[in-house]
Design a protein around this motif. Structure first.
Motif, PDB file in Angstrom:
ATOM      1  N   LYS A  88      24.947 -17.790 -31.677  1.00 13.42           N
ATOM      2  CA  LYS A  88      25.800 -18.173 -32.668  1.00 13.42           C
ATOM      3  C   LYS A  88      27.374 -18.129 -32.143  1.00 13.42           C
ATOM      4  O   LYS A  88      27.455 -17.228 -31.754  1.00 13.42           O
ATOM      5  CB  LYS A  88      25.022 -17.291 -33.809  1.00 13.42           C
ATOM      6  N   ILE A  89      28.057 -19.343 -32.770  1.00  9.90           N
ATOM      7  CA  ILE A  89      29.292 -18.143 -32.267  1.00  9.90           C
ATOM      8  C   ILE A  89      29.807 -17.550 -33.649  1.00  9.90           C
ATOM      9  O   ILE A  89      30.172 -18.224 -34.745  1.00  9.90           O
ATOM     10  CB  ILE A  89      29.730 -19.782 -31.845  1.00  9.90           C
ATOM     11  N   SER A  90      30.870 -16.715 -32.881  1.00 11.14           N
ATOM     12  CA  SER A  90      31.188 -15.448 -33.886  1.00 11.14           C
ATOM     13  C   SER A  90      32.696 -15.413 -34.045  1.00 11.14           C
ATOM     14  O   SER A  90      33.513 -15.930 -32.994  1.00 11.14           O
ATOM     15  CB  SER A  90      30.725 -14.432 -33.630  1.00 11.14           C
ATOM     16  N   GLY A  91      33.530 -15.533 -35.482  1.00 12.72           N
ATOM     17  CA  GLY A  91      34.921 -15.944 -34.784  1.00 12.72           C
ATOM     18  C   GLY A  91      35.254 -16.243 -36.502  1.00 12.72           C
ATOM     19  O   GLY A  91      34.807 -16.306 -37.785  1.00 12.72           O
ATOM     20  N   GLU A  92      36.608 -16.425 -36.035  1.00 13.74           N
ATOM     21  CA  GLU A  92      37.629 -16.343 -37.718  1.00 13.74           C
ATOM     22  C   GLU A  92      37.007 -18.197 -38.045  1.00 13.74           C
ATOM     23  O   GLU A  92      37.057 -19.138 -37.176  1.00 13.74           O
ATOM     24  CB  GLU A  92      39.042 -16.468 -37.243  1.00 13.74           C
ATOM     25  N   PRO A  93      37.507 -18.712 -38.883  1.00 15.76           N
ATOM     26  CA  PRO A  93      36.436 -19.925 -39.473  1.00 15.76           C
ATOM     27  C   PRO A  93      37.183 -20.802 -39.147  1.00 15.76           C
ATOM     28  O   PRO A  93      38.250 -20.554 -38.789  1.00 15.76           O
ATOM     29  CB  PRO A  93      36.226 -19.554 -41.090  1.00 15.76           C
ATOM     30  N   GLY A  94      37.129 -22.054 -39.178  1.00 16.14           N
ATOM     31  CA  GLY A  94      37.762 -22.822 -38.485  1.00 16.14           C
ATOM     32  C   GLY A  94      38.406 -23.213 -36.979  1.00 16.14           C
ATOM     33  O   GLY A  94      39.198 -24.015 -37.243  1.00 16.14           O
ATOM     34  N   VAL A  95      37.656 -22.232 -36.138  1.00 17.43           N
ATOM     35  CA  VAL A  95      38.383 -21.610 -34.259  1.00 17.43           C
ATOM     36  C   VAL A  95      37.434 -22.467 -33.783  1.00 17.43           C
ATOM     37  O   VAL A  95      36.616 -22.517 -34.392  1.00 17.43           O
ATOM     38  CB  VAL A  95      38.705 -20.726 -34.499  1.00 17.43           C
ATOM     39  N   THR A  96      38.202 -23.524 -32.522  1.00 19.47           N
ATOM     40  CA  THR A  96      36.827 -24.542 -31.913  1.00 19.47           C
ATOM     41  C   THR A  96      37.291 -23.656 -30.943  1.00 19.47           C
ATOM     42  O   THR A  96      38.427 -22.989 -30.347  1.00 19.47           O
ATOM     43  CB  THR A  96      37.499 -25.379 -31.580  1.00 19.47           C
ATOM     44  N   TYR A  97      36.855 -23.995 -30.335  1.00 18.39           N
ATOM     45  CA  TYR A  97      35.593 -22.636 -28.854  1.00 18.39           C
ATOM     46  C   TYR A  97      35.398 -23.882 -27.985  1.00 18.39           C
ATOM     47  O   TYR A  97      34.854 -24.504 -27.650  1.00 18.39           O
ATOM     48  CB  TYR A  97      35.073 -21.292 -29.031  1.00 18.39           C
TER      49      TYR A  97
END
Length: 111
Positions: A88-97
């Motif tokens: 799962k990608i974790s982090g701030e909502p709406g950020v694209t990696y």
């Protein structure tokens, strides 16, 4: 999107995205990202390197309880699970990696 200059693909994902990560499939971070992985990927009787193949300097957070641990990749760092798992990608909502994905000739399937 295929990178026509090499045998890799560039993929994007946003915070909260989940994906199947096949054993041996190498992901290379193009942005700093935190991935949440299932604790079942780890085996207390084995060293970390036998559970997760990764760049030497990645950040790893293994909580004392819970069913997941986290790895932090900075641009250019890579990781590859020794067993297939869900990430799962974790982090701030709406950020694209962005990631580079090793060629399909190394492993099969897509994250």
């Amino acid at each position: 999107m295929p990178d026509r200059t090499s045998n890799t693909k560039v993929l994007t994902a946003v915070t909260g995205d989940r994906f199947g990560w096949p054993a041996g499939r190498e992901l290379i971070a193009l942005d700093t990202v935190v991935l949440t992985l299932p604790m079942e990927l780890l085996d207390e009787s084995k060293p970390m390197s036998e559970c997760l193949d990764a760049h030497d300097d990645i950040g790893i957070d293994i909580p004392s309880d819970g069913d997941a641990f986290h790895i932090r990749l900075t641009p250019g760092q890579w990781a590859s699970p020794r067993r297939s798992c869900q990430a799962k990608i974790s982090g701030e909502p709406g950020v694209t990696y962005r990631f580079k994905l090793a060629s399909e000739s190394k492993a099969s399937g897509e994250p």
